[in-house]
Design an enzyme around this catalytic site. Structure first.
Site, mmCIF file in Angstrom:
data_model
loop_
_atom_site.group_PDB
_atom_site.id
_atom_site.type_symbol
_atom_site.label_atom_id
_atom_site.label_comp_id
_atom_site.label_asym_id
_atom_site.label_seq_id
_atom_site.Cartn_x
_atom_site.Cartn_y
_atom_site.Cartn_z
ATOM 1 N N LYS A 194 22.942 -42.245 -48.394
ATOM 2 C CA LYS A 194 24.386 -42.514 -48.318
ATOM 3 C C LYS A 194 24.688 -43.356 -47.083
ATOM 4 C CE LYS A 194 28.091 -40.768 -46.393
ATOM 5 N NZ LYS A 194 28.927 -41.968 -46.192
ATOM 6 N N GLY A 247 24.403 -40.095 -36.596
ATOM 7 C CA GLY A 247 25.854 -40.204 -36.499
ATOM 8 C C GLY A 247 26.362 -39.419 -35.312
ATOM 9 N N SER A 248 27.587 -38.957 -35.426
ATOM 10 C CA SER A 248 28.218 -38.301 -34.284
ATOM 11 C C SER A 248 27.747 -36.856 -34.142
ATOM 12 C CB SER A 248 29.736 -38.330 -34.470
ATOM 13 O OG SER A 248 30.077 -37.635 -35.645
ATOM 14 N N THR A 249 27.872 -36.340 -32.950
ATOM 15 C CA THR A 249 27.489 -34.953 -32.671
ATOM 16 C C THR A 249 28.337 -33.988 -33.506
ATOM 17 O OG1 THR A 249 26.674 -35.504 -30.491
ATOM 18 C CG2 THR A 249 27.382 -33.229 -30.808
ATOM 19 N N GLU A 250 29.620 -34.312 -33.619
ATOM 20 C CA GLU A 250 30.524 -33.436 -34.369
ATOM 21 C C GLU A 250 30.081 -33.299 -35.838
ATOM 22 O OE1 GLU A 250 34.329 -35.252 -34.422
ATOM 23 O OE2 GLU A 250 35.129 -33.791 -35.845
ATOM 24 N N GLY A 252 27.126 -34.004 -36.969
ATOM 25 C CA GLY A 252 25.805 -33.372 -36.929
ATOM 26 C C GLY A 252 25.921 -31.850 -37.014
ATOM 27 N N GLU A 269 19.995 -37.520 -35.223
ATOM 28 C CA GLU A 269 20.068 -38.495 -34.127
ATOM 29 C C GLU A 269 21.548 -38.678 -33.824
ATOM 30 O OE1 GLU A 269 17.630 -39.694 -32.524
ATOM 31 O OE2 GLU A 269 15.900 -39.528 -33.857
ATOM 32 N N CYS A 303 24.060 -45.953 -29.749
ATOM 33 C CA CYS A 303 23.926 -44.568 -29.275
ATOM 34 C C CYS A 303 23.232 -44.483 -27.929
ATOM 35 C CB CYS A 303 23.172 -43.750 -30.303
ATOM 36 S SG CYS A 303 21.597 -44.479 -30.737
ATOM 37 N N GLU A 400 31.378 -39.943 -25.159
ATOM 38 C CA GLU A 400 30.894 -41.194 -25.728
ATOM 39 C C GLU A 400 32.087 -42.036 -26.194
ATOM 40 O OE1 GLU A 400 28.746 -41.028 -29.528
ATOM 41 O OE2 GLU A 400 27.228 -42.271 -28.563
HETATM 42 P P1 NAP Z 1 29.920 -40.179 -38.154
HETATM 43 O O1 NAP Z 1 31.366 -40.134 -38.324
HETATM 44 O O2 NAP Z 1 29.201 -38.965 -37.713
HETATM 45 O O3 NAP Z 1 29.340 -40.734 -39.527
HETATM 46 C C1 NAP Z 1 27.973 -40.876 -39.792
HETATM 47 C C2 NAP Z 1 27.719 -40.660 -41.263
HETATM 48 O O4 NAP Z 1 28.030 -39.308 -41.615
HETATM 49 C C3 NAP Z 1 28.588 -41.526 -42.172
HETATM 50 O O5 NAP Z 1 27.836 -41.896 -43.298
HETATM 51 C C4 NAP Z 1 29.712 -40.580 -42.530
HETATM 52 O O6 NAP Z 1 30.412 -40.906 -43.696
HETATM 53 C C5 NAP Z 1 28.954 -39.285 -42.693
HETATM 54 N N1 NAP Z 1 29.798 -38.086 -42.608
HETATM 55 C C6 NAP Z 1 31.058 -37.960 -42.089
HETATM 56 N N2 NAP Z 1 31.479 -36.681 -42.212
HETATM 57 C C7 NAP Z 1 30.503 -36.007 -42.830
HETATM 58 C C8 NAP Z 1 30.340 -34.642 -43.226
HETATM 59 N N3 NAP Z 1 31.278 -33.734 -43.013
HETATM 60 N N4 NAP Z 1 29.184 -34.281 -43.822
HETATM 61 C C9 NAP Z 1 28.200 -35.171 -44.024
HETATM 62 N N5 NAP Z 1 28.303 -36.465 -43.689
HETATM 63 C C10 NAP Z 1 29.430 -36.881 -43.082
HETATM 64 O O7 NAP Z 1 29.462 -41.251 -37.102
HETATM 65 P P2 NAP Z 1 29.966 -42.728 -37.020
HETATM 66 O O8 NAP Z 1 31.312 -42.705 -36.429
HETATM 67 O O9 NAP Z 1 29.794 -43.378 -38.321
HETATM 68 O O10 NAP Z 1 28.859 -43.324 -36.008
HETATM 69 C C11 NAP Z 1 28.976 -43.240 -34.631
HETATM 70 C C12 NAP Z 1 28.132 -42.126 -34.042
HETATM 71 O O11 NAP Z 1 26.762 -42.242 -34.416
HETATM 72 C C13 NAP Z 1 28.115 -42.157 -32.545
HETATM 73 O O12 NAP Z 1 28.350 -40.885 -32.013
HETATM 74 C C14 NAP Z 1 26.710 -42.622 -32.181
HETATM 75 O O13 NAP Z 1 26.223 -42.250 -30.950
HETATM 76 C C15 NAP Z 1 25.920 -42.058 -33.280
HETATM 77 N N6 NAP Z 1 24.672 -42.789 -33.436
HETATM 78 C C16 NAP Z 1 23.521 -42.202 -33.032
HETATM 79 C C17 NAP Z 1 22.313 -42.858 -33.124
HETATM 80 C C18 NAP Z 1 21.033 -42.211 -32.684
HETATM 81 O O14 NAP Z 1 19.979 -42.656 -33.086
HETATM 82 N N7 NAP Z 1 21.050 -41.173 -31.895
HETATM 83 C C19 NAP Z 1 22.276 -44.133 -33.658
HETATM 84 C C20 NAP Z 1 23.471 -44.718 -34.073
HETATM 85 C C21 NAP Z 1 24.659 -44.015 -33.962
HETATM 86 P P3 NAP Z 1 31.715 -41.847 -43.555
HETATM 87 O O15 NAP Z 1 31.158 -43.192 -43.381
HETATM 88 O O16 NAP Z 1 32.475 -41.679 -44.808
HETATM 89 O O17 NAP Z 1 32.491 -41.385 -42.350
#
Ligand code: NAP
Ligand code: MG
Length: 502
Positions: A194, A247-250, A252, A269, A303, A400
């Site tokens: 996804k 994605g985000s910690t929240e 996660g 991650e 990230c 962040e």
């Molecule tokens: P996000 O809101 O956590 O979204 C990531 C993915 O999760 C998206 O596909 C999102 O779908 C999906 N998602 C949202 N809510 C969900 C739920 N309740 N259950 C399952 N999946 C769900 O993060 P983002 O805003 O897209 O990305 C930014 C974050 O990613 C930052 O905190 C960044 O640090 C982190 N990041 C970490 C790394 C690493 O390797 N450590 C690399 C890149 C980014 P939608 O698209 O529909 O929201």
């Protein structure tokens, strides 16, 4: 400045019906939710993608299971490798068109996207393709229960963990999809992918390349959709064995809760707030541009971005004036414009979130040392911004931002303990770097920074071979390298009693 036009191929691609890929067939999503894909530099909707329904997700999981139980598990590893090598070649061959899609939906400059498609992504795929024929279990010198050594043969098998649900963010679409796909397929797993709702297009084109490479039906399935239904549906789906999430910690944490239902494996991650530590004896000519790049790269939507700069008091003024000069070179603009170093941030919502951080930092007493130029009007542009006199307890020093905003703190020469307390004082622990010519000091600090990786005179020095991941609330597990492959296997120990003695 010259704005390069998108190619005919890319414009035709945008206009297409964007479908899901399930069990080797392209089919329209069955949800009534339609994703409008925005070009963040122009605030234009460039494509529409119909999301998957819960039934579509079930079908994708069933297809992945059937492939896992069928031809995929019987395929010799060398053949799996051949398919992955072919996928890498296809990415390279179509690099510039893939890059255009990345620029359209994510905003990153075309040159940067192109470099990823030609370099990082295919190399990562090839790295994991190479492992398919080299990775296995161990033979152990074990004598279980009792008996003599000759009576026993004990060994471990490495078996694919199963059906993997991959959920990825929007900040670097090609790197994210490659990083989830290559090790999972190298290990013999099957995938339900996804992409982020904001960046579904590169993923669609990548899936076409998977199809063209000749992977068996059901090995890779693409479901488009929103986090709150398809994402959470993956996290709780009983047919999925492992969730691989970036994605985000929240989110996660929400995934861990959903996956706890049947205790599926989870790798995470997550976010970061990584330190960039400059000691007085550092090579300033390298550290100054290094600090700007570490924070501003990908408009700070990275990230591992070095968003907390710690500079030793005795060189702080000189270092910061150099940093301001270098930061002026960070031309913000449309990714299709020649000379753009950083593109827009992904959405209006993200831009507002970043602005709120900037406003709050000013109100809480930090000094805005630098704010670059950025285009007015249309486009979600954010100027690179540097705050000095940041206190460790300000939100700008702890949370962040995911934007090009740097928070500077100073440290005294003789108090490494105090420096480390601040460096390790956030709930993130992903990455970091130390800049010094003193190798003892570099290693002493590197060992004590709580994070998954530390660069010495380099920040974000990632490579396919090198494990990457976070401690504490930056995640679970490691990606890249051998550890990144191991995460897609389960170990089975087989103990054979061959003798008369037990
Ligand atoms: P996000 O809101 O956590 O979204 C990531 C993915 O999760 C998206 O596909 C999102 O779908 C999906 N998602 C949202 N809510 C969900 C739920 N309740 N259950 C399952 N999946 C769900 O993060 P983002 O805003 O897209 O990305 C930014 C974050 O990613 C930052 O905190 C960044 O640090 C982190 N990041 C970490 C790394 C690493 O390797 N450590 C690399 C890149 C980014 P939608 O698209 O529909 O929201
Ligand atoms: Mg989101």
């Amino acid at each position: 400045m010259h704005l390069k036009p998108f190619s005919e191929v890319t414009l035709n691609f945008l206009a297409r019906d964007h479908k899901l890929f399930i069990g080797g067939k392209w089919r329209p999503g069955q949800s009534d939710r339609i994703i409008g894909v925005e070009n963040p530099a122009r605030e234009e909707i460039v494509a529409h993608v119909r999301a998957a329904s819960a039934d579509d997700l079930d079908a994708a999981v069933s297809a992945a299971r059937a492939a896992l139980d069928g031809p995929w598990s019987r395929m010799p590893p060398a053949e799996r490798a051949r398919l992955l090598f072919r996928l890498a070649d296809l990415m390279e061959r179509h690099a510039i068109k893939l890059a255009e899609l990345s620029t359209i939906e994510n905003g990153m400059p075309l040159w940067m996207a192109h470099a990823k498609m030609e370099g990082f992504c295919p190399e990562l795929i090839r790295y994991y393709a190479g492992w398919t024929t080299k990775y296995g279990g161990d033979t152990l010198p074990a004598v279980p229960i009792r008996g003599e050594a000759d009576d026993w043969t004990v060994f471990t098998l490495k078996q694919p963990v199963g059906v993997v649900g991959a959920i990825i963010p929007w900040n670097s679409p090609a790197a994210m999809i490659t990083l989830k796909t290559a090790p999972a397929l190298a290990a013999g797993c099957t995938l339900v992918m996804k992409p982020a709702e904001l960046t579904p297009l590169l993923a669609t084109r990548f899936t076409e390349l998977i199809e063209e490479a000749g992977f068996p039906s059901g090995v890779f399935n693409l479901v488009q959709g929103y986090g709150d239904d398809i994402g959470s549906g993956i996290a709780s789906h009983p047919g999925i064995d492992k969730v691989a999430f970036t994605g985000s910690t929240e989110v996660g944490k929400a995934i861990v809760r959903a996956a706890s239902n049947d205790l599926k494996k989870v790798s995470l991650e997550l976010g970061g707030k990584s330190p960039f530590i400059v000691c007085a004896d550092a090579d300033i000519d390298k550290a100054v541009p290094g600090a700007a790049a570490a924070c501003f790269f990908l408009s700070g939507q990275n990230c591992m971005a070095g968003t907390r700069l710690f500079v030793e008091e005795s060189i702080a003024d000189e270092f910061l004036s150099g940093l301001v000069e270098v930061s002026k070179n960070y031309v913000v603009g449309d990714g299709m414009q020649e000379g753009t170093l950083i593109g827009p941030v992904i959405s209006g919502k993200q831009r507002e979130r970043i602005r709120a951080f900037v406003l709050e930092a000013e109100e809480s007493g930090a000094t805005k040392l630098f704010e670059g130029d950025c285009p007015d009007g249309t486009g979600h542009f954010v100027a690179p911004t540097i705050f000095s006199d940041v206190a460790a307890d300000m939100r700008i020093a702890r949370e962040e931002v995911f934007g090009p905003v740097l928070a500077v703190q100073r440290f005294a020469q003789n108090d490494e303990a105090e420096l480390l307390a601040r460096v390790n004082g956030t709930h993130f622990a992903l990455s970091g770097s130390v800049w010094t010519r003193d190798i003892s000091r570099a290693l002493r600090l590197a060992k004590k920074i709580d994070s998954g990786q530390v660069g010495i005179n380099a920040h974000a020095a990632i490579s396919p071979e090198t494990p990457f991941g976070g401690n504490r609330q930056s995640g679970w597990g490691r990606e890249f390298g051998r550890e990144g492959l191991d995460a897609y296997f389960k170990t089975k120990a087989i103990s054979m009693n061959l003798g008369p003695h037990t």
